[in-house]
Design a protein around this motif. Structure first.
Motif, short mmCIF file in Angstrom:
data_model
loop_
_atom_site.label_atom_id
_atom_site.label_comp_id
_atom_site.label_asym_id
_atom_site.label_seq_id
_atom_site.Cartn_x
_atom_site.Cartn_y
_atom_site.Cartn_z
N ILE A 37 -1.85 12.42 -5.73
CA ILE A 37 -2.63 11.25 -6.12
C ILE A 37 -3.21 10.63 -4.85
O ILE A 37 -2.50 10.45 -3.86
N ASP A 38 -4.48 10.30 -4.88
CA ASP A 38 -5.14 9.60 -3.77
C ASP A 38 -4.75 8.13 -3.87
O ASP A 38 -5.51 7.30 -4.38
N LEU A 39 -3.56 7.83 -3.38
CA LEU A 39 -2.97 6.51 -3.58
C LEU A 39 -3.77 5.39 -2.93
O LEU A 39 -4.04 4.37 -3.55
N ARG A 40 -4.15 5.56 -1.67
CA ARG A 40 -4.88 4.50 -0.97
C ARG A 40 -6.19 4.18 -1.67
O ARG A 40 -6.54 3.02 -1.88
N THR A 41 -6.93 5.22 -2.05
CA THR A 41 -8.20 5.02 -2.74
C THR A 41 -7.99 4.28 -4.05
O THR A 41 -8.72 3.34 -4.38
N PHE A 42 -6.96 4.70 -4.80
CA PHE A 42 -6.67 4.07 -6.10
C PHE A 42 -6.35 2.59 -5.91
O PHE A 42 -6.91 1.73 -6.60
N VAL A 43 -5.46 2.27 -4.97
CA VAL A 43 -5.05 0.88 -4.77
C VAL A 43 -6.23 0.02 -4.33
O VAL A 43 -6.46 -1.07 -4.85
N ALA A 96 0.62 3.91 -13.27
CA ALA A 96 0.75 4.22 -11.84
C ALA A 96 1.96 3.50 -11.25
O ALA A 96 2.73 4.10 -10.48
N LYS A 97 2.17 2.24 -11.60
CA LYS A 97 3.31 1.50 -11.08
C LYS A 97 4.62 2.11 -11.56
O LYS A 97 5.56 2.25 -10.77
N ARG A 98 4.68 2.50 -12.83
CA ARG A 98 5.90 3.16 -13.36
C ARG A 98 6.18 4.45 -12.61
O ARG A 98 7.32 4.72 -12.21
N ASN A 99 5.13 5.26 -12.39
CA ASN A 99 5.30 6.53 -11.69
C ASN A 99 5.74 6.32 -10.24
O ASN A 99 6.57 7.06 -9.72
N LEU A 100 5.16 5.31 -9.59
CA LEU A 100 5.54 5.02 -8.21
C LEU A 100 7.00 4.55 -8.13
O LEU A 100 7.74 4.95 -7.23
N ARG A 101 7.41 3.70 -9.07
CA ARG A 101 8.81 3.25 -9.08
C ARG A 101 9.77 4.42 -9.30
O ARG A 101 10.80 4.52 -8.64
N ARG A 102 9.41 5.29 -10.23
CA ARG A 102 10.24 6.47 -10.52
C ARG A 102 10.34 7.37 -9.29
O ARG A 102 11.42 7.83 -8.93
N GLU A 103 9.21 7.60 -8.63
CA GLU A 103 9.19 8.45 -7.44
C GLU A 103 10.00 7.81 -6.31
O GLU A 103 10.72 8.50 -5.59
N ARG A 104 9.92 6.51 -6.19
CA ARG A 104 10.68 5.80 -5.16
C ARG A 104 12.17 6.01 -5.39
O ARG A 104 12.92 6.30 -4.46
N ILE A 105 12.62 5.85 -6.61
CA ILE A 105 14.03 6.03 -6.95
C ILE A 105 14.49 7.45 -6.61
O ILE A 105 15.56 7.64 -6.03
N GLU A 106 13.67 8.43 -6.95
CA GLU A 106 14.02 9.83 -6.65
C GLU A 106 14.14 10.06 -5.15
O GLU A 106 15.06 10.75 -4.69
N ARG A 107 13.24 9.51 -4.38
CA ARG A 107 13.25 9.71 -2.93
C ARG A 107 14.44 8.99 -2.28
O ARG A 107 15.09 9.53 -1.39
N VAL A 108 14.72 7.78 -2.73
CA VAL A 108 15.89 7.06 -2.21
C VAL A 108 17.16 7.84 -2.54
O VAL A 108 18.06 7.97 -1.71
N SER A 109 17.21 8.36 -3.74
CA SER A 109 18.37 9.12 -4.19
C SER A 109 18.64 10.33 -3.29
O SER A 109 19.78 10.67 -2.99
N LYS A 110 17.58 10.99 -2.85
CA LYS A 110 17.75 12.15 -1.95
C LYS A 110 18.41 11.74 -0.64
O LYS A 110 19.22 12.47 -0.10
N ILE A 111 18.04 10.55 -0.15
CA ILE A 111 18.66 10.07 1.09
C ILE A 111 20.11 9.64 0.81
O ILE A 111 21.03 10.00 1.55
N GLU A 131 -8.45 -0.87 -17.54
CA GLU A 131 -7.68 -0.32 -16.42
C GLU A 131 -6.21 -0.70 -16.46
O GLU A 131 -5.41 -0.16 -15.70
N ARG A 132 -5.84 -1.63 -17.32
CA ARG A 132 -4.46 -2.13 -17.32
C ARG A 132 -3.43 -1.03 -17.54
O ARG A 132 -2.44 -0.95 -16.82
N GLU A 133 -3.66 -0.19 -18.52
CA GLU A 133 -2.71 0.88 -18.82
C GLU A 133 -2.61 1.86 -17.66
O GLU A 133 -1.53 2.31 -17.30
N ARG A 134 -3.73 2.17 -17.06
CA ARG A 134 -3.75 3.09 -15.92
C ARG A 134 -2.94 2.51 -14.75
O ARG A 134 -2.16 3.21 -14.10
N VAL A 135 -3.11 1.22 -14.47
CA VAL A 135 -2.38 0.57 -13.39
C VAL A 135 -0.89 0.51 -13.72
O VAL A 135 -0.04 0.80 -12.86
#
Length: 147
Positions: free
Chosen positions: A35-41, A61-76, A54-58
């Motif tokens: 995902i081109d995150l910077r461009t999207f934001v 995106a926030k749900r996916n980012l939160r989920r990805e954050r949790i997965e990455r923290v979990s790896k550490i 755009e509300r649903e899209r945003v």
């Protein structure tokens, strides 16, 4: 990775000031999709409010980012990576946090609801003014007046 290194990385991503001065990542891979995150934001932040379409899209995106954050923290946390990989994950987590902060600051504005809220606040201020002006501010004992 050594235990103290793991704790350092977790402390770094847990700091409130961690996102200060950090850029939003150019791109990020979430669930196998880049995902081109910077461009999207920046595209979304350019507007004062989130348009209805755009509300649903945003939100997605926030749900996916939160989920990805949790997965990455979990790896550490689970000590699944080397220190170098953990350091890279920590940087990406802080970038995700920065993007989430930017997206959270945007609020969909319902103009009718905003106008009703403003009117209610104005009315409350007017009533408080009248109570004070008439000596009925609730703090003084008004019984016994008029004798």
């Amino acid at each position: 990775m050594k235990e103290y290194q793991r704790k350092q990385l977790l402390e770094r991503i847990g700091r409130e000031s961690a996102t200060v001065g950090v850029d939003i990542p150019e791109a990020i891979e979430i669930q196998g999709e880049t995902i081109d995150l910077r461009t999207f934001v920046f595209e979304i932040k350019r507007r004062d409010t989130i348009p209805e379409g755009e509300r649903e899209r945003v939100e997605r995106a926030k749900r996916n980012l939160r989920r990805e954050r949790i997965e990455r923290v979990s790896k550490i946390e689970d000590d699944e990576v080397s220190y170098e990989e953990g350091d890279e994950l920590a940087r990406s987590i802080i970038g995700i946090d920065r993007a989430l902060d930017a997206l959270e600051q945007l609020r969909p504005v319902d103009l009718e609801q905003e106008a009703q809220l403003q009117e209610a606040q104005d009315q409350k201020r007017w009533m408080n003014f009248l109570k004070q002006a008439l000596g009925r501010d609730g703090g003084a004992n008004t019984q016994g007046r008029g004798r």
